[in-house]
Design a protein around this motif. Sequence first.
Motif, PDB file in Angstrom:
ATOM      1  N   HIS A 250      11.014  11.859  46.576  1.00 18.80           N
ATOM      2  CA  HIS A 250      10.978  10.577  47.282  1.00 18.80           C
ATOM      3  C   HIS A 250      11.003   9.389  46.323  1.00 18.80           C
ATOM      4  CE1 HIS A 250       9.408  13.398  50.363  1.00 18.80           C
ATOM      5  NE2 HIS A 250      10.158  12.649  51.158  1.00 18.80           N
ATOM      6  N   GLY A 251      11.894   9.462  45.332  1.00 20.44           N
ATOM      7  CA  GLY A 251      12.114   8.351  44.421  1.00 20.44           C
ATOM      8  C   GLY A 251      11.172   8.257  43.244  1.00 20.44           C
ATOM      9  N   ARG A 252      10.200   9.133  43.184  1.00 14.17           N
ATOM     10  CA  ARG A 252       9.233   9.079  42.087  1.00 14.17           C
ATOM     11  C   ARG A 252       9.402  10.291  41.177  1.00 14.17           C
ATOM     12  NH1 ARG A 252       5.370   5.254  42.521  1.00 14.17           N
ATOM     13  NH2 ARG A 252       4.151   6.318  40.909  1.00 14.17           N
ATOM     14  N   LEU A 253       9.188  10.070  39.878  1.00 15.61           N
ATOM     15  CA  LEU A 253       9.170  11.163  38.910  1.00 15.61           C
ATOM     16  C   LEU A 253       7.776  11.779  38.952  1.00 15.61           C
ATOM     17  CD1 LEU A 253      10.490  12.718  36.581  1.00 15.61           C
ATOM     18  CD2 LEU A 253       9.693  10.937  35.040  1.00 15.61           C
TER      19      LEU A 253
ATOM     20  N   VAL B 228      10.488   4.839  37.594  1.00 12.11           N
ATOM     21  CA  VAL B 228      10.861   6.069  36.889  1.00 12.11           C
ATOM     22  C   VAL B 228      11.038   5.778  35.403  1.00 12.11           C
ATOM     23  CG1 VAL B 228      12.662   7.823  36.596  1.00 12.11           C
ATOM     24  CG2 VAL B 228      11.936   7.131  38.899  1.00 12.11           C
ATOM     25  N   SER B 229      10.363   6.550  34.575  1.00  5.71           N
ATOM     26  CA  SER B 229      10.520   6.470  33.124  1.00  5.71           C
ATOM     27  C   SER B 229      10.775   7.875  32.582  1.00  5.71           C
ATOM     28  CB  SER B 229       9.273   5.892  32.458  1.00  5.71           C
ATOM     29  OG  SER B 229       9.052   4.556  32.835  1.00  5.71           O
ATOM     30  N   LEU B 230      11.834   8.015  31.804  1.00  4.20           N
ATOM     31  CA  LEU B 230      12.134   9.292  31.154  1.00  4.20           C
ATOM     32  C   LEU B 230      13.065   9.043  29.978  1.00  4.20           C
ATOM     33  CD1 LEU B 230      15.287  10.269  31.979  1.00  4.20           C
ATOM     34  CD2 LEU B 230      14.168  10.708  34.160  1.00  4.20           C
TER      35      LEU B 230
ATOM     36  N   GLN C  13      14.597  -0.888  32.944  1.00  5.60           N
ATOM     37  CA  GLN C  13      15.654  -0.889  31.941  1.00  5.60           C
ATOM     38  C   GLN C  13      16.291   0.482  31.846  1.00  5.60           C
ATOM     39  OE1 GLN C  13      14.391  -1.622  27.778  1.00  5.60           O
ATOM     40  NE2 GLN C  13      15.796  -3.351  27.825  1.00  5.60           N
ATOM     41  N   VAL C  14      17.635   0.517  31.832  1.00  2.00           N
ATOM     42  CA  VAL C  14      18.405   1.735  31.624  1.00  2.00           C
ATOM     43  C   VAL C  14      19.171   1.568  30.325  1.00  2.00           C
ATOM     44  CG1 VAL C  14      20.182   3.267  32.520  1.00  2.00           C
ATOM     45  CG2 VAL C  14      18.641   2.100  34.108  1.00  2.00           C
ATOM     46  N   GLU C  15      18.934   2.476  29.367  1.00  2.00           N
ATOM     47  CA  GLU C  15      19.598   2.406  28.068  1.00  2.00           C
ATOM     48  C   GLU C  15      20.366   3.694  27.791  1.00  2.00           C
ATOM     49  OE1 GLU C  15      16.873   0.426  24.900  1.00  2.00           O
ATOM     50  OE2 GLU C  15      15.549   1.390  26.375  1.00  2.00           O
ATOM     51  N   VAL C  16      21.556   3.543  27.247  1.00  2.49           N
ATOM     52  CA  VAL C  16      22.348   4.663  26.742  1.00  2.49           C
ATOM     53  C   VAL C  16      22.731   4.346  25.310  1.00  2.49           C
ATOM     54  CG1 VAL C  16      24.470   5.995  26.980  1.00  2.49           C
ATOM     55  CG2 VAL C  16      23.241   5.256  29.029  1.00  2.49           C
ATOM     56  N   ASP C  17      22.417   5.267  24.398  1.00  5.02           N
ATOM     57  CA  ASP C  17      22.641   5.039  22.963  1.00  5.02           C
ATOM     58  C   ASP C  17      21.991   3.736  22.500  1.00  5.02           C
ATOM     59  OD1 ASP C  17      23.940   7.375  22.358  1.00  5.02           O
ATOM     60  OD2 ASP C  17      25.951   6.572  22.601  1.00  5.02           O
ATOM     61  N   GLY C  18      20.812   3.431  23.047  1.00  4.15           N
ATOM     62  CA  GLY C  18      20.068   2.247  22.645  1.00  4.15           C
ATOM     63  C   GLY C  18      20.571   0.940  23.218  1.00  4.15           C
ATOM     64  N   VAL C  19      21.574   0.998  24.113  1.00  2.00           N
ATOM     65  CA  VAL C  19      22.154  -0.209  24.686  1.00  2.00           C
ATOM     66  C   VAL C  19      21.651  -0.386  26.116  1.00  2.00           C
ATOM     67  CG1 VAL C  19      24.308  -1.352  25.358  1.00  2.00           C
ATOM     68  CG2 VAL C  19      24.222   0.019  23.262  1.00  2.00           C
TER      69      VAL C  19
ATOM     70  N   ARG D  73      17.479   6.544  28.012  1.00  2.00           N
ATOM     71  CA  ARG D  73      16.087   6.155  28.245  1.00  2.00           C
ATOM     72  C   ARG D  73      16.002   5.274  29.493  1.00  2.00           C
ATOM     73  NH1 ARG D  73      12.035   5.163  24.145  1.00  2.00           N
ATOM     74  NH2 ARG D  73      13.690   4.644  22.668  1.00  2.00           N
ATOM     75  N   LEU D  74      15.132   5.656  30.428  1.00  2.00           N
ATOM     76  CA  LEU D  74      14.807   4.832  31.582  1.00  2.00           C
ATOM     77  C   LEU D  74      13.364   4.378  31.431  1.00  2.00           C
ATOM     78  CD1 LEU D  74      17.287   6.517  32.635  1.00  2.00           C
ATOM     79  CD2 LEU D  74      16.285   6.299  34.910  1.00  2.00           C
ATOM     80  N   THR D  75      13.147   3.083  31.610  1.00  2.00           N
ATOM     81  CA  THR D  75      11.809   2.523  31.455  1.00  2.00           C
ATOM     82  C   THR D  75      11.427   1.763  32.721  1.00  2.00           C
ATOM     83  OG1 THR D  75      12.219   2.241  29.074  1.00  2.00           O
ATOM     84  CG2 THR D  75      10.321   1.095  30.009  1.00  2.00           C
TER      85      THR D  75
END
Length: 258
Positions: free
Chosen positions: A228-231, A36-38, A73-79, A17-19
């Motif tokens: 150009h850096g945007r989703l 970027v959020s995805l 925030q960058v999360e992997v497996d909720g971390v 998750r990217l927020t």
Amino acid sequence: MSAEQKRVRGDASPVVRLTNVSKRYGGSTAVALDQVSLSVSPGEIFGIIGQSGAGKSTLIRLLNALERPSEGQVEVDGVDLAGLSPAELRTLRRRIGMIFQNFGLLSSRTVAGNVAFPLELTDATRTDRNAKVAALLSRVGLAEYADRYPAQLSGGQKQRVGIARALATDPDVLLCDEATSALDPETTRSVLGLLRDLNRELGLTIVLITHEMDVVRTVCDRVAVLDHGRLVETGAVADIFESGAHPATRRMLAALSL
């Protein structure tokens, strides 16, 4: 976690998750990634596509914690990766496999030695390491190549060694950075077929960075388009191919039809 558990989708917590993630380098006002959020669901093959300069390389460096975001925030497996100590990061990276465009193999090691390398950083015994390496090479169709060196392999074989090595620590997530762009079309199809099989058999979550729409169409469940850096667009692959609206998406779809 079992393969079936890894493949649970829908209401399952995202594996990635990217927020509101932004990334700037040094004192530059140029933004490599901009808000970027995805999210990527368990067991999903998620494509991230964009042309050169879109921010793909920066994004994947954030996902394996080689870079930290300037914001968000960058999360992997909720971390949250930003909150981890160096020791915690090393532990987490065992759950994140990585395969590269240029294969990243050690030329002085045999095929088996390359696959064994991540296991040498764990407490696995030599017997266990050898058994794991043999099983992985069999899975990727290279059992008879264990004693060869990278220089003796084709590009497709090198990438299969890279995939076996990435699987050595039983990761939850496999990051693929332009993993097929150095390969011919037939070899590309073969490697993508292997990734799809691993996704189905292991419930492996795959994040695939590419600039090739045909790769996305072949193997991905969902895709995010960077420009150009945007989703600028995200959705199911079929929907994006049928009704992608952003100019960046349309340009890549037009190139595919040439």
